[in-house]
Design a protein around this motif. Structure first.
Motif, mmCIF file in Angstrom:
data_model
loop_
_atom_site.group_PDB
_atom_site.id
_atom_site.type_symbol
_atom_site.label_atom_id
_atom_site.label_comp_id
_atom_site.label_asym_id
_atom_site.label_seq_id
_atom_site.Cartn_x
_atom_site.Cartn_y
_atom_site.Cartn_z
ATOM 1 N N GLN A 178 99.679 51.270 62.750
ATOM 2 C CA GLN A 178 98.966 50.565 63.822
ATOM 3 C C GLN A 178 99.946 49.925 64.796
ATOM 4 N N ASN A 225 92.133 44.553 56.548
ATOM 5 C CA ASN A 225 92.023 45.825 55.841
ATOM 6 C C ASN A 225 91.907 45.599 54.340
ATOM 7 N N THR A 284 98.952 43.247 64.084
ATOM 8 C CA THR A 284 99.361 44.082 62.940
ATOM 9 C C THR A 284 99.128 43.338 61.632
ATOM 10 N N TYR A 323 95.441 42.981 61.036
ATOM 11 C CA TYR A 323 94.902 44.262 60.545
ATOM 12 C C TYR A 323 95.123 44.379 59.043
ATOM 13 N N ASN A 342 100.085 51.380 56.333
ATOM 14 C CA ASN A 342 99.003 51.598 57.304
ATOM 15 C C ASN A 342 99.139 50.660 58.502
ATOM 16 N N TRP A 355 101.373 52.536 67.131
ATOM 17 C CA TRP A 355 100.420 52.976 68.153
ATOM 18 C C TRP A 355 100.228 51.903 69.219
ATOM 19 N N GLU A 398 91.049 52.013 63.724
ATOM 20 C CA GLU A 398 92.181 52.938 63.669
ATOM 21 C C GLU A 398 91.940 54.150 64.567
ATOM 22 N N LEU A 438 92.063 53.243 68.269
ATOM 23 C CA LEU A 438 93.423 53.027 68.763
ATOM 24 C C LEU A 438 94.128 54.352 69.009
ATOM 25 N N GLN A 439 93.954 55.300 68.106
ATOM 26 C CA GLN A 439 94.549 56.632 68.293
ATOM 27 C C GLN A 439 93.974 57.317 69.524
#
Length: 258
Positions: free
Chosen positions: A241, A34, A27, A30, A237, A244, A51, A54-55
């Motif tokens: 993540q 990002n 996390t 990321y 954001n 998820w 992203e 992962l979804q």
């Protein structure tokens, strides 16, 4: 407790805190990456691919668990609904990327919001069905805090929004999403409480926590929109993540113990 949840107490196992530490590190990584990438280009990039991937993993994992549970019906339907919920979210995210990076138009508000909203009825159905599977007794005290949580969240949001911008279209539009998201927060907390005494306490509680992170991030997003503070690099954001990844870990553990 429903017969579907009768299993050895050892089946749920214990939380592997090393995995949670890895999720925390991923996390943070990321968030750092990002920010670094978005400083170079704001267009569709590796972060966006990560992203969406992962979804997609969450959605597929939920459908797999649904298939494993299906002979029992109750939890099969619950996890199928979770798969549909993330299918709605994935669709919304794809539309968002198309609007923002291909058509170069403002993605909020847009038709993508229909699918973002659709996530919540299916997610709430998932949580309610799981809770009903455990035949949880809802006391007056439980009902009180379940009502109080969305009331407090919506009231705080309304106060901030009206103080900042007044009662305009943006306020009423976003209030729809904040209301249903805050309602799902109550069910996520109830789920975490209900599952802690089950044979699969770890996997169900992790799932509830993951959904809580996801929903909290969504509500935070609308708070940010009030003051125009949301950006693609905001830490909210990273919270999505994290949620998820916790859900994926939960579904993986679930698959291992069924």
């Amino acid at each position: 407790m429903s017969s579907e949840s009768n299993a050895s107490p050892r089946l749920g196992g214990k939380i592997d805190y090393k995995i949670l530490a890895v999720i925390l590190c991923l996390t943070l990584a990321y968030h750092v990456v990002n920010n670094a990438i978005k400083d170079i280009t704001e267009e569709f990039n590796a972060i966006d691919i990560a992203e969406l991937s992962l979804q997609l993993v969450v959605m597929i994992s939920a459908f797999i668990i649904s298939k494993l549970y299906w002979p029992g019906k109750i939890f099969g339907r619950a996890y199928f609904a979770l798969g549909v919920a993330f299918a709605m979210w994935f669709t919304a995210e794809v539309l968002w990327q198309i609007f923002e990076n291909i058509l170069f138009i403002e993605p909020y508000p847009s038709v993508a919001d229909i699918f973002y909203f659709a996530f919540y009825p299916f997610a709430i159905y998932h949580m309610i069905t799981n809770i009903r599977g455990f035949e949880v007794k809802i006391t007056k005290k439980t009902k009180a805090w379940m009502i109080a949580i969305p009331v407090i969240i919506v009231s705080a949001y309304s106060y901030l929004a009206i103080s900042s911008e007044g009662t305009n279209f943006h306020y009423y539009y976003s209030l729809i999403f904040v209301s249903i998201a805050s309602t799902s927060i109550s069910f996520a907390i109830l789920g975490a409480q209900s599952f802690r005494h089950s044979a699969l306490a770890v996997v169900w509680s992790l799932l509830a926590v993951g959904l809580f992170f996801h929903t909290f991030a969504d509500i935070w997003y609308y708070y940010l929109e009030i003051f125009g503070q949301y950006t693609d690099t905001h830490i909210v954001n990273a919270l999505w993540q994290a949620g998820w990844m916790v859900i994926v870990y939960s579904l993986y553990r679930h698959q291992k113990v069924l």
